[in-house]
Write a protein that holds these residues in place. Sequence first.
Motif, PDB file in Angstrom:
ATOM      1  N   GLN A   4       1.014  -1.149  -0.008  1.00 35.81           N
ATOM      2  CA  GLN A   4       0.029  -0.115   0.055  1.00 35.81           C
ATOM      3  C   GLN A   4       0.860   1.111   0.129  1.00 35.81           C
ATOM      4  OE1 GLN A   4      -2.463  -0.298   3.314  1.00 35.81           O
ATOM      5  NE2 GLN A   4      -3.905  -1.979   2.373  1.00 35.81           N
ATOM      6  N   GLN A   8       2.925   5.759  -3.283  1.00 30.29           N
ATOM      7  CA  GLN A   8       3.263   7.035  -2.827  1.00 30.29           C
ATOM      8  C   GLN A   8       4.562   7.042  -2.721  1.00 30.29           C
ATOM      9  OE1 GLN A   8       1.919   7.881   1.136  1.00 30.29           O
ATOM     10  NE2 GLN A   8       2.577   9.942   0.902  1.00 30.29           N
ATOM     11  N   LYS A  52     -10.116  13.377  -2.551  1.00 30.28           N
ATOM     12  CA  LYS A  52     -10.364  12.035  -2.268  1.00 30.28           C
ATOM     13  C   LYS A  52     -11.128  11.183  -3.442  1.00 30.28           C
ATOM     14  CE  LYS A  52     -13.465   9.931   1.005  1.00 30.28           C
ATOM     15  NZ  LYS A  52     -12.966   9.239   2.161  1.00 30.28           N
ATOM     16  N   ARG A  53     -11.598  11.799  -4.189  1.00 35.27           N
ATOM     17  CA  ARG A  53     -12.415  11.179  -5.504  1.00 35.27           C
ATOM     18  C   ARG A  53     -11.253  10.795  -6.497  1.00 35.27           C
ATOM     19  NH1 ARG A  53     -15.828  15.179  -6.378  1.00 35.27           N
ATOM     20  NH2 ARG A  53     -14.476  15.978  -7.738  1.00 35.27           N
ATOM     21  N   ASN A  54     -10.259  11.650  -6.736  1.00 39.56           N
ATOM     22  CA  ASN A  54      -9.512  11.273  -7.932  1.00 39.56           C
ATOM     23  C   ASN A  54      -8.209  10.824  -7.434  1.00 39.56           C
ATOM     24  OD1 ASN A  54     -11.376  12.237  -9.509  1.00 39.56           O
ATOM     25  ND2 ASN A  54     -10.627  14.355  -9.154  1.00 39.56           N
ATOM     26  N   SER A  55      -7.936  10.470  -6.330  1.00 33.78           N
ATOM     27  CA  SER A  55      -6.563  10.238  -5.843  1.00 33.78           C
ATOM     28  C   SER A  55      -5.974   8.813  -6.212  1.00 33.78           C
ATOM     29  CB  SER A  55      -6.245  10.343  -4.027  1.00 33.78           C
ATOM     30  OG  SER A  55      -7.422   9.366  -3.456  1.00 33.78           O
ATOM     31  N   ALA A  56      -7.078   8.083  -6.625  1.00 31.27           N
ATOM     32  CA  ALA A  56      -6.634   6.780  -7.232  1.00 31.27           C
ATOM     33  C   ALA A  56      -5.904   6.829  -8.495  1.00 31.27           C
ATOM     34  CB  ALA A  56      -8.032   5.870  -7.214  1.00 31.27           C
ATOM     35  N   GLY A  59      -2.459   6.700  -7.811  1.00 32.43           N
ATOM     36  CA  GLY A  59      -2.229   5.347  -7.000  1.00 32.43           C
ATOM     37  C   GLY A  59      -2.105   5.693  -5.544  1.00 32.43           C
ATOM     38  N   GLN A  61      -4.980   5.837  -3.423  1.00 33.03           N
ATOM     39  CA  GLN A  61      -6.439   5.427  -3.049  1.00 33.03           C
ATOM     40  C   GLN A  61      -6.359   5.107  -1.502  1.00 33.03           C
ATOM     41  OE1 GLN A  61      -4.763   4.077  -5.535  1.00 33.03           O
ATOM     42  NE2 GLN A  61      -4.674   1.801  -5.275  1.00 33.03           N
ATOM     43  N   ASP A  62      -5.240   4.358  -1.147  1.00 29.13           N
ATOM     44  CA  ASP A  62      -4.922   3.957   0.341  1.00 29.13           C
ATOM     45  C   ASP A  62      -4.797   5.056   1.379  1.00 29.13           C
ATOM     46  OD1 ASP A  62      -5.453   1.375  -0.712  1.00 29.13           O
ATOM     47  OD2 ASP A  62      -3.475   1.269  -1.124  1.00 29.13           O
ATOM     48  N   SER A  64      -5.436   7.882   3.841  1.00 30.04           N
ATOM     49  CA  SER A  64      -6.828   7.946   4.656  1.00 30.04           C
ATOM     50  C   SER A  64      -7.357   9.193   4.478  1.00 30.04           C
ATOM     51  CB  SER A  64      -6.572   7.746   6.353  1.00 30.04           C
ATOM     52  OG  SER A  64      -5.548   8.793   6.701  1.00 30.04           O
ATOM     53  N   ASP A  65      -8.431   9.769   5.183  1.00 27.98           N
ATOM     54  CA  ASP A  65      -8.890  10.985   4.886  1.00 27.98           C
ATOM     55  C   ASP A  65      -8.037  11.913   5.632  1.00 27.98           C
ATOM     56  OD1 ASP A  65     -11.145   9.835   3.483  1.00 27.98           O
ATOM     57  OD2 ASP A  65     -12.788  10.488   5.202  1.00 27.98           O
TER      58      ASP A  65
END
Length: 119
Positions: A4, A8, A52-56, A59, A61-62, A64-65
């Motif tokens: 994970q 990053q 949050k919507r586009n972070s995937a 890479g 997506q893992d 946290s808020d």
Amino acid sequence: MASQQTPQSSFQDLLPTMADKLGGDGLIGELCNGFNLLMDSNKGVITFESLKRNSALLGLQDLSDDDLRSMLDEGDFDGDGALNQMEFCVLMFRLSPELMDESKLWLEDALQQEFKHCY
């Protein structure tokens, strides 16, 4: 868990390589592309929701808020709760210490070249 963290880490580690291959202007262009992927197209800035919507797409997506909010807080110089394009680019440089060192060298090189032209 290690897998994970790989996206990053790879992203951060690739910035200096991208700078070497693309040069300063090319790297800024790629950072602008990254900004465009993450921004809220209606507002023209990166908001928590758009990150949050586009972070995937990058890479991330893992994350946290809290991690996403921390990224926004870290780069939000004007205190509006979002990142404009300049704030995003500065944040990307700050997240890569090696790239920060290289950018200092680029600046010194540019100043030396400018100094040579003056005399």
